[in-house]
Design a protein around this motif. Structure first.
Motif, PDB file in Angstrom:
ATOM      1  N   ALA A 162     -12.686  90.102 -41.732  1.00  0.00           N
ATOM      2  CA  ALA A 162     -13.188  91.347 -41.477  1.00  0.00           C
ATOM      3  C   ALA A 162     -12.979  92.360 -41.906  1.00  0.00           C
ATOM      4  O   ALA A 162     -13.750  93.548 -42.489  1.00  0.00           O
ATOM      5  N   ASP A 163     -11.272  92.484 -42.229  1.00  0.00           N
ATOM      6  CA  ASP A 163     -10.799  93.737 -42.798  1.00  0.00           C
ATOM      7  C   ASP A 163     -11.626  93.951 -44.529  1.00  0.00           C
ATOM      8  O   ASP A 163     -12.200  95.470 -44.864  1.00  0.00           O
ATOM      9  N   GLN A 164     -12.100  92.979 -45.246  1.00  0.00           N
ATOM     10  CA  GLN A 164     -12.582  92.325 -46.587  1.00  0.00           C
ATOM     11  C   GLN A 164     -14.190  93.167 -46.273  1.00  0.00           C
ATOM     12  O   GLN A 164     -14.899  93.877 -47.110  1.00  0.00           O
ATOM     13  N   GLU A 165     -14.889  93.669 -45.064  1.00  0.00           N
ATOM     14  CA  GLU A 165     -16.159  93.289 -44.604  1.00  0.00           C
ATOM     15  C   GLU A 165     -16.289  94.962 -44.618  1.00  0.00           C
ATOM     16  O   GLU A 165     -16.914  95.564 -45.291  1.00  0.00           O
ATOM     17  N   ARG A 166     -15.182  95.330 -43.867  1.00  0.00           N
ATOM     18  CA  ARG A 166     -15.332  96.651 -42.857  1.00  0.00           C
ATOM     19  C   ARG A 166     -15.071  97.577 -44.993  1.00  0.00           C
ATOM     20  O   ARG A 166     -15.863  98.287 -45.021  1.00  0.00           O
ATOM     21  N   LYS A 167     -14.107  97.069 -45.862  1.00  0.00           N
ATOM     22  CA  LYS A 167     -14.141  98.270 -47.194  1.00  0.00           C
ATOM     23  C   LYS A 167     -15.685  97.690 -47.418  1.00  0.00           C
ATOM     24  O   LYS A 167     -15.335  98.652 -48.504  1.00  0.00           O
ATOM     25  N   ALA A 168     -15.468  96.354 -47.554  1.00  0.00           N
ATOM     26  CA  ALA A 168     -17.164  96.269 -48.614  1.00  0.00           C
ATOM     27  C   ALA A 168     -18.097  97.755 -47.488  1.00  0.00           C
ATOM     28  O   ALA A 168     -18.982  97.908 -48.815  1.00  0.00           O
ATOM     29  N   ARG A 169     -17.976  97.165 -46.693  1.00  0.00           N
ATOM     30  CA  ARG A 169     -18.783  98.143 -46.223  1.00  0.00           C
ATOM     31  C   ARG A 169     -18.908 100.297 -45.994  1.00  0.00           C
ATOM     32  O   ARG A 169     -19.481 100.804 -46.603  1.00  0.00           O
ATOM     33  N   GLU A 170     -17.533 100.400 -45.924  1.00  0.00           N
ATOM     34  CA  GLU A 170     -17.382 101.407 -46.525  1.00  0.00           C
ATOM     35  C   GLU A 170     -17.666 101.895 -47.999  1.00  0.00           C
ATOM     36  O   GLU A 170     -17.785 103.120 -48.437  1.00  0.00           O
ATOM     37  N   LYS A 171     -17.286 100.858 -48.865  1.00  0.00           N
ATOM     38  CA  LYS A 171     -17.216 101.084 -50.178  1.00  0.00           C
ATOM     39  C   LYS A 171     -18.826 101.850 -50.838  1.00  0.00           C
ATOM     40  O   LYS A 171     -19.185 102.587 -51.677  1.00  0.00           O
ATOM     41  N   ALA A 172     -19.583 100.685 -50.293  1.00  0.00           N
ATOM     42  CA  ALA A 172     -21.176 100.700 -50.149  1.00  0.00           C
ATOM     43  C   ALA A 172     -21.257 102.150 -49.770  1.00  0.00           C
ATOM     44  O   ALA A 172     -22.060 102.620 -50.021  1.00  0.00           O
ATOM     45  N   ALA A 173     -21.314 102.655 -48.265  1.00  0.00           N
ATOM     46  CA  ALA A 173     -21.847 103.838 -47.686  1.00  0.00           C
ATOM     47  C   ALA A 173     -20.891 104.984 -48.493  1.00  0.00           C
ATOM     48  O   ALA A 173     -21.702 105.656 -48.626  1.00  0.00           O
ATOM     49  N   GLU A 174     -19.865 104.750 -49.816  1.00  0.00           N
ATOM     50  CA  GLU A 174     -19.118 105.830 -50.124  1.00  0.00           C
ATOM     51  C   GLU A 174     -20.573 105.808 -51.404  1.00  0.00           C
ATOM     52  O   GLU A 174     -20.827 106.764 -52.298  1.00  0.00           O
ATOM     53  N   GLU A 175     -20.582 104.527 -52.232  1.00  0.00           N
ATOM     54  CA  GLU A 175     -21.268 104.543 -53.376  1.00  0.00           C
ATOM     55  C   GLU A 175     -22.972 104.948 -53.071  1.00  0.00           C
ATOM     56  O   GLU A 175     -23.420 105.892 -53.478  1.00  0.00           O
ATOM     57  N   LYS A 176     -22.938 104.869 -51.744  1.00  0.00           N
ATOM     58  CA  LYS A 176     -24.682 105.331 -51.011  1.00  0.00           C
ATOM     59  C   LYS A 176     -24.613 106.764 -51.486  1.00  0.00           C
ATOM     60  O   LYS A 176     -25.651 107.723 -52.362  1.00  0.00           O
ATOM     61  N   LYS A 177     -23.091 107.079 -50.241  1.00  0.00           N
ATOM     62  CA  LYS A 177     -23.583 108.467 -50.369  1.00  0.00           C
ATOM     63  C   LYS A 177     -23.270 109.572 -51.812  1.00  0.00           C
ATOM     64  O   LYS A 177     -23.759 110.082 -52.698  1.00  0.00           O
ATOM     65  N   LEU A 178     -22.290 108.612 -53.576  1.00  0.00           N
ATOM     66  CA  LEU A 178     -22.470 109.168 -54.751  1.00  0.00           C
ATOM     67  C   LEU A 178     -24.064 109.918 -55.288  1.00  0.00           C
ATOM     68  O   LEU A 178     -23.991 110.654 -55.912  1.00  0.00           O
ATOM     69  N   ARG A 179     -24.189 107.890 -54.952  1.00  0.00           N
ATOM     70  CA  ARG A 179     -25.745 108.201 -55.222  1.00  0.00           C
ATOM     71  C   ARG A 179     -27.298 109.170 -54.839  1.00  0.00           C
ATOM     72  O   ARG A 179     -28.111 109.848 -55.451  1.00  0.00           O
ATOM     73  N   GLU A 180     -26.864 109.437 -53.655  1.00  0.00           N
ATOM     74  CA  GLU A 180     -27.281 109.840 -53.149  1.00  0.00           C
ATOM     75  C   GLU A 180     -26.844 112.356 -53.228  1.00  0.00           C
ATOM     76  O   GLU A 180     -27.958 112.474 -53.505  1.00  0.00           O
ATOM     77  N   VAL A 181     -25.970 112.104 -53.677  1.00  0.00           N
ATOM     78  CA  VAL A 181     -25.209 113.503 -53.951  1.00  0.00           C
ATOM     79  C   VAL A 181     -25.925 113.495 -55.660  1.00  0.00           C
ATOM     80  O   VAL A 181     -26.020 114.140 -56.136  1.00  0.00           O
ATOM     81  N   GLU A 182     -25.717 111.996 -56.168  1.00  0.00           N
ATOM     82  CA  GLU A 182     -25.951 112.562 -57.307  1.00  0.00           C
ATOM     83  C   GLU A 182     -27.737 112.603 -57.623  1.00  0.00           C
ATOM     84  O   GLU A 182     -27.992 114.154 -58.115  1.00  0.00           O
ATOM     85  N   ALA A 183     -27.970 112.275 -57.057  1.00  0.00           N
ATOM     86  CA  ALA A 183     -29.893 112.014 -56.733  1.00  0.00           C
ATOM     87  C   ALA A 183     -29.975 113.385 -56.661  1.00  0.00           C
ATOM     88  O   ALA A 183     -30.794 114.424 -57.137  1.00  0.00           O
ATOM     89  N   GLN A 184     -29.414 113.932 -56.403  1.00  0.00           N
ATOM     90  CA  GLN A 184     -29.450 115.181 -54.837  1.00  0.00           C
ATOM     91  C   GLN A 184     -29.070 116.056 -56.417  1.00  0.00           C
ATOM     92  O   GLN A 184     -29.964 117.288 -56.592  1.00  0.00           O
ATOM     93  N   ARG A 185     -28.157 116.146 -57.279  1.00  0.00           N
ATOM     94  CA  ARG A 185     -28.111 117.810 -58.124  1.00  0.00           C
ATOM     95  C   ARG A 185     -28.765 117.129 -59.468  1.00  0.00           C
ATOM     96  O   ARG A 185     -29.071 118.152 -60.204  1.00  0.00           O
ATOM     97  N   LYS A 186     -29.297 116.072 -59.504  1.00  0.00           N
ATOM     98  CA  LYS A 186     -30.324 115.573 -60.687  1.00  0.00           C
ATOM     99  C   LYS A 186     -31.799 116.273 -59.903  1.00  0.00           C
ATOM    100  O   LYS A 186     -32.659 117.116 -60.951  1.00  0.00           O
ATOM    101  N   LEU A 187     -32.214 115.802 -58.915  1.00  0.00           N
ATOM    102  CA  LEU A 187     -33.340 116.882 -58.083  1.00  0.00           C
ATOM    103  C   LEU A 187     -32.917 118.408 -58.274  1.00  0.00           C
ATOM    104  O   LEU A 187     -33.964 119.364 -59.376  1.00  0.00           O
ATOM    105  N   GLU A 188     -32.243 119.457 -58.219  1.00  0.00           N
ATOM    106  CA  GLU A 188     -32.060 120.449 -58.211  1.00  0.00           C
ATOM    107  C   GLU A 188     -31.904 121.291 -59.815  1.00  0.00           C
ATOM    108  O   GLU A 188     -32.084 121.387 -59.876  1.00  0.00           O
TER     109      GLU A 188
END
Length: 340
Positions: free
Chosen positions: A184-210
């Protein structure tokens, strides 16, 4: 004598049974106290036993704090080991007491047997004259004691095996629970990592769009500036062309309608040196020479004359003069620059 020994053996057995019963009662009392102190463990064991009949094992709810759960499991393990150690110590104490009682009984029987031999008189009272029934009773007693000892050892081994089995089952359940917590801890960390990566991708996409938007704005501004520059240059060229056209129109008007003078053009020199040479020859003959720069060279003219006829007479005179060698002269109507 034999009755007395049987009575002593019965006393020893009775004492051992009392000690065993006391140990069992004490163990039950400790188990009851542990149940009172740790009701959650009892409930877990009861749930596990109730569900083991149907072949199903259900895991308890996951604890949020993994470190707290580990600490509780460690405390339970230490308590279990302590209880097992205390039970083993009590069993060993019981065996030692039973062996001591047996030794005391044997010693007392030997003392009584020695006293009986000493009381006997004569050679027939030797140590070999032990009554057969006494020897037989002693063998039966040793056999019985050995069997009882073996039975007690078997019971102790069974208790140890049962305790070990329960400990293994509990440890297995705890391991399953710990494994579930870890997953459960590994799954939670995996979810947090996926959310962080998604957030980074969104920030990168926003930066490229800007960046793309800024690049488009800069490109549009550059294109607009270039268009404006082109318009300014076209306007300036239009003004320049209009100015040149106006000057040409003015010059043409002066030539056509202004104060005209008739000139005889005798040469178009490519440079100043050639112009000076031609001018020197003409001045040497007494002609009035006028020079005018053009886009193709320096125009050399003689005059001005008051009329075309006068200018034509001058032209013929110049062209027939062999020393001048200027056979290509012609008459033009010319307006000076200061009058244009």
């Amino acid at each position: 004598m034999n009755n007395k020994q049987r009575w002593m053996g019965g006393v020893v057995l009775l004492g051992g049974g009392v000690l065993l019963a006391a140990l069992l009662l004490k163990g039950k009392e400790e188990i009851h106290q542990n149940n009172i102190k740790h009701p959650e463990l009892v409930e877990q064991v009861q749930q596990k036993n109730a569900k083991s009949d149907s072949g199903m094992v259900q895991l308890q709810g996951l604890t949020v704090d993994v470190e707290t759960e580990k600490r509780l499991l460690e405390e339970q393990r230490r308590a279990r080991e302590k209880a097992v150690a205390e039970q083993e110590a009590r069993a060993a104490e019981f065996l030692a007491m039973q062996q001591q009682a047996e030794a005391d009984a044997a010693r007392k029987a030997a003392e009584e047997y020695a006293a009986l031999n000493a009381a006997r008189t004569g050679a027939q009272q030797s140590s070999d004259n032990i009554p057969p029934e006494l020897v037989e009773d002693e063998k039966a007693k040793q056999k019985r004691l050995a069997e009882e000892k073996l039975t007690a050892q078997k019971k102790l081994d069974q208790q140890k095996a049962q305790q070990q089995s329960e400990a293994d089952k509990k440890l297995s359940a705890e391991n399953l629970k710990a494994e579930a917590l870890r997953k459960a801890d590994q799954e939670r960390k995996a979810r947090e990592k996926a959310a962080e990566e998604k957030k980074l991708r969104e920030v990168e996409a926003q930066r490229k769009l800007e960046a793309q938007r800024k690049a488009d704005q800069e490109r549009q501004a550059t294109a607009k500036a270039a268009e404006e520059k082109k318009l300014r240059e076209a306007e300036a060229k239009h003004k320049e062309d209009a100015k040149k056209k106006a000057e040409a129109d003015k010059a043409r008007d002066l030539l056509e309608n202004g104060d005209k003078q008739w000139m005889v053009q005798v040469a178009l020199a490519a440079n100043a040196a050639n112009a000076d040479s031609v001018i020197s020859k003409l001045k040497a003959k007494g002609y009035k020479v006028v020079q005018s720069p053009t886009s193709k060279g320096i125009r050399i003219m003689v005059g001005p004359a008051k009329s075309r006829d006068v200018a034509d007479v001058t032209r013929k005179k110049i062209t027939t003069d062999a020393s001048l060698n200027m056979k290509s002269a012609w008459v033009i109507d010319w307006v000076p620059l200061d009058r244009r």
